[in-house]
Design a protein around this motif. Structure first.
Motif, PDB file in Angstrom:
ATOM      1  N   ARG A  25       0.860 -21.709  35.735  1.00 17.13           N
ATOM      2  CA  ARG A  25       0.304 -21.297  34.485  1.00 17.13           C
ATOM      3  C   ARG A  25       0.857 -20.452  33.745  1.00 17.13           C
ATOM      4  N   THR A  26       1.572 -19.124  34.211  1.00 14.03           N
ATOM      5  CA  THR A  26       2.287 -18.225  33.546  1.00 14.03           C
ATOM      6  C   THR A  26       3.884 -18.158  33.869  1.00 14.03           C
ATOM      7  N   GLU A  27       4.572 -17.499  32.895  1.00 14.92           N
ATOM      8  CA  GLU A  27       5.935 -17.227  33.298  1.00 14.92           C
ATOM      9  C   GLU A  27       6.037 -16.484  34.488  1.00 14.92           C
ATOM     10  N   GLU A  28       5.097 -15.441  34.660  1.00 20.88           N
ATOM     11  CA  GLU A  28       5.180 -14.287  35.793  1.00 20.88           C
ATOM     12  C   GLU A  28       4.889 -15.278  37.174  1.00 20.88           C
ATOM     13  N   LEU A  29       3.757 -15.908  37.247  1.00 21.69           N
ATOM     14  CA  LEU A  29       3.512 -16.795  38.339  1.00 21.69           C
ATOM     15  C   LEU A  29       4.447 -17.617  38.578  1.00 21.69           C
ATOM     16  N   ARG A  30       5.095 -18.486  37.641  1.00 18.16           N
ATOM     17  CA  ARG A  30       6.394 -19.551  37.968  1.00 18.16           C
ATOM     18  C   ARG A  30       7.455 -18.676  38.460  1.00 18.16           C
ATOM     19  N   ARG A  31       7.757 -17.490  37.880  1.00 20.79           N
ATOM     20  CA  ARG A  31       8.855 -16.689  38.421  1.00 20.79           C
ATOM     21  C   ARG A  31       8.808 -16.374  40.154  1.00 20.79           C
ATOM     22  N   TRP A  32       7.381 -15.983  40.098  1.00 25.35           N
ATOM     23  CA  TRP A  32       7.360 -15.454  41.587  1.00 25.35           C
ATOM     24  C   TRP A  32       7.267 -16.739  42.565  1.00 25.35           C
ATOM     25  N   PHE A  33       6.810 -17.447  42.025  1.00 24.12           N
ATOM     26  CA  PHE A  33       6.701 -18.878  42.732  1.00 24.12           C
ATOM     27  C   PHE A  33       8.021 -19.499  43.244  1.00 24.12           C
ATOM     28  N   VAL A  34       8.934 -19.548  42.194  1.00 22.65           N
ATOM     29  CA  VAL A  34      10.368 -19.819  42.451  1.00 22.65           C
ATOM     30  C   VAL A  34      10.874 -18.967  43.141  1.00 22.65           C
ATOM     31  N   ILE A  35      10.899 -17.732  43.420  1.00 20.22           N
ATOM     32  CA  ILE A  35      11.535 -16.913  44.250  1.00 20.22           C
ATOM     33  C   ILE A  35      11.089 -17.332  45.534  1.00 20.22           C
ATOM     34  N   GLN A  36       9.563 -17.316  45.755  1.00 23.28           N
ATOM     35  CA  GLN A  36       9.128 -17.745  47.432  1.00 23.28           C
ATOM     36  C   GLN A  36       9.729 -18.864  47.741  1.00 23.28           C
ATOM     37  N   GLU A  37       9.535 -19.875  46.907  1.00 28.12           N
ATOM     38  CA  GLU A  37       9.802 -21.392  47.485  1.00 28.12           C
ATOM     39  C   GLU A  37      11.609 -21.447  47.699  1.00 28.12           C
ATOM     40  N   THR A  38      12.253 -20.533  46.897  1.00 31.23           N
ATOM     41  CA  THR A  38      13.625 -20.804  47.115  1.00 31.23           C
ATOM     42  C   THR A  38      14.139 -20.213  48.277  1.00 31.23           C
ATOM     43  N   GLU A  39      13.321 -18.875  48.551  1.00 27.71           N
ATOM     44  CA  GLU A  39      13.707 -18.202  49.857  1.00 27.71           C
ATOM     45  C   GLU A  39      13.408 -19.149  51.009  1.00 27.71           C
ATOM     46  N   LEU A  40      12.153 -19.796  50.917  1.00 30.51           N
ATOM     47  CA  LEU A  40      11.744 -20.743  51.930  1.00 30.51           C
ATOM     48  C   LEU A  40      12.960 -21.744  52.223  1.00 30.51           C
ATOM     49  N   PHE A  41      13.164 -22.460  51.017  1.00 27.10           N
ATOM     50  CA  PHE A  41      14.051 -23.510  51.123  1.00 27.10           C
ATOM     51  C   PHE A  41      15.305 -23.148  51.839  1.00 27.10           C
ATOM     52  N   ARG A  42      15.770 -21.905  51.369  1.00 25.52           N
ATOM     53  CA  ARG A  42      17.074 -21.497  51.989  1.00 25.52           C
ATOM     54  C   ARG A  42      16.991 -21.322  53.398  1.00 25.52           C
ATOM     55  N   ALA A  43      15.960 -20.923  53.847  1.00 24.13           N
ATOM     56  CA  ALA A  43      15.590 -20.305  55.449  1.00 24.13           C
ATOM     57  C   ALA A  43      15.604 -21.917  56.158  1.00 24.13           C
ATOM     58  N   ARG A  44      14.945 -22.951  55.471  1.00 18.50           N
ATOM     59  CA  ARG A  44      14.806 -24.382  55.918  1.00 18.50           C
ATOM     60  C   ARG A  44      16.177 -24.826  56.043  1.00 18.50           C
ATOM     61  N   PHE A  45      16.821 -24.797  55.206  1.00 15.44           N
ATOM     62  CA  PHE A  45      18.400 -25.430  54.862  1.00 15.44           C
ATOM     63  C   PHE A  45      19.200 -24.854  56.130  1.00 15.44           C
ATOM     64  N   GLN A  46      18.962 -23.557  56.098  1.00 21.90           N
ATOM     65  CA  GLN A  46      20.006 -23.192  57.181  1.00 21.90           C
ATOM     66  C   GLN A  46      19.505 -23.331  58.506  1.00 21.90           C
ATOM     67  N   HIS A  47      18.153 -23.757  58.672  1.00 21.63           N
ATOM     68  CA  HIS A  47      17.813 -24.041  59.861  1.00 21.63           C
ATOM     69  C   HIS A  47      18.241 -25.350  60.460  1.00 21.63           C
ATOM     70  N   ALA A  48      18.326 -26.287  59.396  1.00 17.78           N
ATOM     71  CA  ALA A  48      18.635 -27.670  59.710  1.00 17.78           C
ATOM     72  C   ALA A  48      19.884 -28.008  60.448  1.00 17.78           C
ATOM     73  N   ASN A  49      20.035 -29.016  61.166  1.00 19.95           N
ATOM     74  CA  ASN A  49      21.602 -29.422  61.591  1.00 19.95           C
ATOM     75  C   ASN A  49      22.369 -30.200  60.574  1.00 19.95           C
ATOM     76  N   SER A  50      23.511 -30.191  60.906  1.00 22.17           N
ATOM     77  CA  SER A  50      24.391 -31.024  59.903  1.00 22.17           C
ATOM     78  C   SER A  50      23.854 -32.317  59.555  1.00 22.17           C
ATOM     79  N   GLN A  51      23.214 -33.152  60.539  1.00 26.55           N
ATOM     80  CA  GLN A  51      23.129 -34.406  60.283  1.00 26.55           C
ATOM     81  C   GLN A  51      21.936 -34.533  59.182  1.00 26.55           C
TER      82      GLN A  51
END
Ligand code: SF4
Length: 549
Positions: free
Chosen positions: A125-151
């Motif tokens: 809904r707002t620029e601030e919420l979007r920015r916050w959400f992108v930061i959280q989801e990106t961190e989460l994504f990075r963690a999951r990506f590094q957790h995944a195996n090569s296959q």
């Protein structure tokens, strides 16, 4: 019912209960980076379940972000995510899925996938919420990506059309010297052996270029496979930002559906930890007015210490400040009688007792559920305080969010926070990581590790547990002494908002270093204390929200 065809459009239509279909798994992978939304969401109850699941994930991501910012080390994200993900079916590796578990895993993945899209609706809904959400989801994504195996990573990249072109052997040979000189962590022939380098437009590797980790030539960055996570994360961030903007434009169509609106409304302000409600059985913490001054300097978070300072100086707080501070003190263990005495002792320095009784005592009794709707109001969480609007003359809010950076820095210096601590706190503030900044502040003032601050009363309890010697296992070492000094706020240290508040009561302002007759700062803790710690109680948070409406 909601049909989300993300990227292009979102269509909403109501669906009869008879039309509701069972969950159909459609997520072949744990990781996703596409904009393709779920084809339907089955019911409001199911919808709510997804939100709760994802909220818990966000907490992990926040914790991961904190560890990462401490150590500047991506491995820490994996370390944080790993214990959490162990019990989660959606994070299981493709090769480990047995036939008997396949359905369960698919449902878990689908649920995770849907929850991400639900949160997009809530946070677009707002620029601030979007920015916050992108930061959280990106961190989460990075963690999951590094957790995944090569296959899994390979399948993920194919599935999401993320094709990065490796450079040819000839190019590798001709650029060998440049790659050795310009690539972070690869400086010898041995380290280069067996590595693959991807040649990507420099705009896709801005983070790596900013940190001077890759060699660039003619508009292309040469990224080693060890930095693949950074490339993919950047792609994820860009797609998510774009998708949130698209969702925001489609949001007005949601207004037709009251059920969804009720769920999404103020979702960002909801808090998923303990509500710190004062238990009616009354066996909780206990503090008295005479302890407050010293406790504010030892154990209160900055938001509450700021209000105690303003109250000592001005003998008055505005309505929003009295609510925020009053509910905090109530949950910290101040009884109604003591609260009356505490507020009266300050306010009657600038007004007579009758005016205090007439204008202010009602609100104090109201906070304790003795007037009006007679609700046992819960103290404000960090999210609520951070999202509050703070105007000139107000003392409430979160100092990490609402105070001018130079004023905040000066205040930290006055509180004898060491220079390195100030630098780290201010760096987190500059990136809008307010709770992480608060956590860092807790750590540097207590010389111990904190599990992460989500609530002012959690801050207080963690502090008291440490100081009273019942510290949790996370504590690195006990602070031998925490320097306690009285703090007088000078005009030059105040934000403009506080200045205007002060000027309004200037005539009556005295340097009232209040009688801090802190004979004892011991608080009466009980077994109940344990149960009041952070516990992911979403239901409590939802109830809080309902009460306030
Ligand atoms: Fe208070 Fe929370 Fe801000 Fe810390 S992060 S100062 S506890 S509102």
């Amino acid at each position: 019912m909601v049909i989300v065809n993300d990227e292009k459009r979102i269509v909403f239509r109501r669906k009869k209960i008879s039309e509701v279909q069972p969950v159909k798994p459609n997520s072949p992978l744990e990781l996703r980076c596409d904009g393709e939304g779920p084809s339907n969401i089955e019911s409001v109850v199911y919808f709510y379940g997804h939100v709760v699941e994802k909220s818990h994930l966000r907490l992990v991501s926040r914790k991961a972000a904190r560890v990462r910012s401490d150590n500047c080390d991506n491995i820490s994200v994996v370390r944080c995510f790993r214990p959490y993900s162990k019990t989660k079916l959606f994070s299981i590796s493709q090769e480990k899925i047995t036939e008997s578990k396949r359905d369960e895993v698919e449902v878990a993945r689908r649920k995770d996938h849907v929850s991400h899209f639900v949160l997009r609706l809530a946070y677009c809904r707002t620029e601030e919420l979007r920015r916050w959400f992108v930061i959280q989801e990106t961190e989460l994504f990075r963690a999951r990506f590094q957790h995944a195996n090569s296959q899994d990573i390979k399948t993920f990249m194919e599935h999401n059309n993320l094709a990065f072109t490796p450079i040819s052997t000839e190019e590798m040979r001709s650029e060998r010297e440049n790659l050795l000189n310009g690539t972070y962590n690869i400086s010898s022939g041995d380290q280069m052996e067996g590595r693959t380098f991807f040649k990507v437009p420099f705009t896709e590797a801005l983070e790596l270029i900013r940190t001077r980790k890759v060699f660039i030539k003619e508009g292309f960055a040469y990224v080693p496979d060890t930095e693949l996570a950074t490339l993919v994360t950047a792609a994820f961030r860009a797609k998510l930002s774009q998708a949130l903007a698209v969702t925001n434009r489609a949001l007005p169509q949601l207004e037709d559906d009251d059920r969804l609106m009720r769920l999404l409304q103020d979702f960002d302000k909801r808090y998923t930890g303990s509500d710190y409600a004062v238990k009616k059985t009354g066996s909780g913490l206990s503090i008295s007015p005479s302890m407050i001054e010293e406790l504010s300097q030892k154990s209160f978070p900055l938001c509450m210490r700021q209000m105690q300072d303003a109250l000592r100086t001005n003998h008055h707080l505005r309505h929003a400040g009295r609510l925020q501070y009053g509910l905090f003190l109530k949950a910290a263990g101040l009884s109604l009688e003591d609260a009356m005495a505490f507020w009266r002792s300050h306010f009657t320095k600038i007004m007579d007792g009758d005016k205090f009784e007439k204008d202010y005592s009602y609100n104090i009794r109201y906070n304790y559920g003795k007037e009006g709707k007679r609700i046992n109001y819960t103290p404000y969480s960090c999210i609520k305080i951070i999202m509050a609007s703070v105007g000139p003359g107000d003392s409430h809010g979160c100092p990490f969010r609402h105070t001018d950076a130079s004023v905040l820095k000066q205040r930290l210096t006055n509180f004898k926070v060491n220079q390195q601590g100030i630098t780290e706190v201010m760096e987190l503030v500059s990136k809008s990581h307010y709770q992480l900044a608060c956590t860092k502040y807790w750590e540097v003032t207590h010389n111990a590790d904190s599990p992460g601050i989500n609530h002012p009363n959690q801050y207080f309890e963690e502090s008291q547990k440490l100081l009273l010697g019942t510290q949790p296992a996370t504590v690195r070492k006990l602070a031998p002494t925490i320097k306690v000094e009285k703090t007088v706020m000078y005009a030059s240290q105040m934000s403009s908002t506080q200045l205007s508040s002060q000027s309004s009561t200037q005539n009556s302002t005295q340097d009232s270093t209040q009688n801090s007759t802190q004979n004892s700062t011991q608080i009466t803790s009980s077994a109940d204390m344990e149960s009041m710690l952070f516990d992911d109680d979403m239901d409590g948070a939802m109830c809080e929200s309902m009460e306030e409406k």
